[in-house]
Design a protein around this motif. Structure first.
Motif, PDB file in Angstrom:
ATOM      1  N   GLN A   1       0.841  -1.354   0.366  1.00 33.18           N
ATOM      2  CA  GLN A   1       0.210   0.023  -0.230  1.00 33.18           C
ATOM      3  C   GLN A   1       0.957   1.149   0.577  1.00 33.18           C
ATOM      4  OE1 GLN A   1      -2.414  -0.096   2.828  1.00 33.18           O
ATOM      5  NE2 GLN A   1      -3.521   2.127   2.117  1.00 33.18           N
ATOM      6  N   ALA A   2       1.959   1.444   1.120  1.00 32.47           N
ATOM      7  CA  ALA A   2       3.047   2.944   0.802  1.00 32.47           C
ATOM      8  C   ALA A   2       3.373   2.364  -0.392  1.00 32.47           C
ATOM      9  CB  ALA A   2       4.087   2.407   1.606  1.00 32.47           C
TER      10      ALA A   2
ATOM     11  N   GLN B   1       1.243   4.518  -2.799  1.00 29.87           N
ATOM     12  CA  GLN B   1       1.069   5.987  -2.777  1.00 29.87           C
ATOM     13  C   GLN B   1       1.850   6.592  -2.939  1.00 29.87           C
ATOM     14  OE1 GLN B   1      -0.030   5.432   1.577  1.00 29.87           O
ATOM     15  NE2 GLN B   1      -2.250   5.262   1.851  1.00 29.87           N
TER      16      GLN B   1
ATOM     17  N   GLN C   1       7.950   8.842   6.808  1.00 32.84           N
ATOM     18  CA  GLN C   1       6.420   7.893   6.898  1.00 32.84           C
ATOM     19  C   GLN C   1       6.396   7.037   7.714  1.00 32.84           C
ATOM     20  OE1 GLN C   1       6.300   8.823   2.868  1.00 32.84           O
ATOM     21  NE2 GLN C   1       5.268   9.996   2.659  1.00 32.84           N
ATOM     22  N   ALA C   2       7.760   5.829   7.237  1.00 34.74           N
ATOM     23  CA  ALA C   2       7.357   4.559   7.943  1.00 34.74           C
ATOM     24  C   ALA C   2       6.987   4.700   9.847  1.00 34.74           C
ATOM     25  CB  ALA C   2       8.731   3.930   8.191  1.00 34.74           C
TER      26      ALA C   2
ATOM     27  N   ILE D   1       3.512   5.471  10.546  1.00 35.98           N
ATOM     28  CA  ILE D   1       2.707   4.440   9.517  1.00 35.98           C
ATOM     29  C   ILE D   1       2.403   3.170  10.421  1.00 35.98           C
ATOM     30  CG2 ILE D   1       2.520   2.659   8.197  1.00 35.98           C
ATOM     31  CD1 ILE D   1       3.569   4.210   6.273  1.00 35.98           C
TER      32      ILE D   1
ATOM     33  N   ALA E   1       0.875   4.665  14.120  1.00 35.25           N
ATOM     34  CA  ALA E   1      -0.157   4.373  14.140  1.00 35.25           C
ATOM     35  C   ALA E   1      -1.161   3.171  14.014  1.00 35.25           C
ATOM     36  CB  ALA E   1      -0.984   5.016  13.037  1.00 35.25           C
ATOM     37  N   ARG E   2      -0.186   2.038  14.143  1.00 37.20           N
ATOM     38  CA  ARG E   2      -0.289   1.075  14.166  1.00 37.20           C
ATOM     39  C   ARG E   2       0.383   0.007  14.254  1.00 37.20           C
ATOM     40  NH1 ARG E   2      -4.195  -1.152   8.462  1.00 37.20           N
ATOM     41  NH2 ARG E   2      -6.340   0.896   9.148  1.00 37.20           N
TER      42      ARG E   2
ATOM     43  N   THR F   1       0.584  -4.288  13.746  1.00 35.79           N
ATOM     44  CA  THR F   1       1.406  -4.500  11.943  1.00 35.79           C
ATOM     45  C   THR F   1       2.429  -4.986  12.853  1.00 35.79           C
ATOM     46  OG1 THR F   1       2.058  -2.121  11.764  1.00 35.79           O
ATOM     47  CG2 THR F   1       0.232  -2.782  10.652  1.00 35.79           C
TER      48      THR F   1
ATOM     49  N   GLN G   1       8.961  -1.283   7.290  1.00 32.05           N
ATOM     50  CA  GLN G   1       8.075  -0.112   6.216  1.00 32.05           C
ATOM     51  C   GLN G   1       9.144   0.997   5.636  1.00 32.05           C
ATOM     52  OE1 GLN G   1       4.725   0.137   6.264  1.00 32.05           O
ATOM     53  NE2 GLN G   1       5.184   1.406   4.815  1.00 32.05           N
TER      54      GLN G   1
ATOM     55  N   LEU H   1       9.206   2.323   1.666  1.00 36.63           N
ATOM     56  CA  LEU H   1       9.042   3.397   0.563  1.00 36.63           C
ATOM     57  C   LEU H   1       9.920   4.078  -0.007  1.00 36.63           C
ATOM     58  CD1 LEU H   1       7.136   4.521   4.386  1.00 36.63           C
ATOM     59  CD2 LEU H   1       6.086   4.924   2.386  1.00 36.63           C
TER      60      LEU H   1
END
Length: 171
Positions: free
Chosen positions: A3-4, A7, A37-38, A41, A44-45, A48, A75, A79
């Protein structure tokens, strides 16, 4: 992580289509952006990190700091790759220079033949390149475990598929 990648490519494509607002980046800038960003991400969750390490199957409810750090690193690597590939696709990658480029007075599209060589990335047979850090022993163990689980599951699904096909043909 897929998904990253999608995006990052979508952001570059949309900004290029709008005709501005897109800033070409070099490897260091992509690395810094990807790391930020990693972290956002994964923070936030955080669950994972459990799924990626296999901890969710062990009854763990919260990931350890080491699991979170490993997930952030994975991640960030995804990215970096996504942003770099998206910049190449948009033909705006600045290369490995560290000095910021001066802003042009009037934007002019770069000719496709002026594309810089791709950055060095690690391979499974050689040492890592300058963009990505080398994999840690814990990450290698995790990767091997996940690969083994995937292979086992794929074989199981293949057997189930064959059994179901045989049952349908017998009817």
């Amino acid at each position: 992580m897929v998904q990253a990648a999608a995006q990052a490519q979508a952001v570059v494509a949309a900004a290029k289509e709008r005709g501005g607002g897109l800033v070409p980046m070099n490897a260091a800038q992509i690395q810094a952006l990807s790391q930020i960003q990693a972290q956002a991400i994964v923070n936030a969750r955080p669950s994972t990190a459990l799924v990626a390490s296999g901890g969710a199957n062990n009854g763990n409810k919260t990931p350890t700091p080491a699991q979170i750090q490993n997930q952030i690193q994975l991640q960030a690597q995804a990215l970096v790759h996504a942003h770099t590939q998206a910049q190449f696709a948009a033909n705006i990658y600045k290369g490995d220079t560290t000095a910021p480029a001066p802003a042009p007075a009037a934007p002019a599209p770069a000719p496709p033949a002026a594309r810089p060589p791709p950055p060095t990335v690690p391979t499974s047979t050689g040492p890592p390149g300058p963009l990505l850090p080398s994999i840690t022993p814990a990450q290698l163990t995790q990767q091997n475990t996940l690969t083994q689980k995937q292979t086992t599951k794929q074989a199981e699904l293949s057997r189930q598929h064959s059994t179901q096909l045989s049952a349908l043909r017998a009817k």
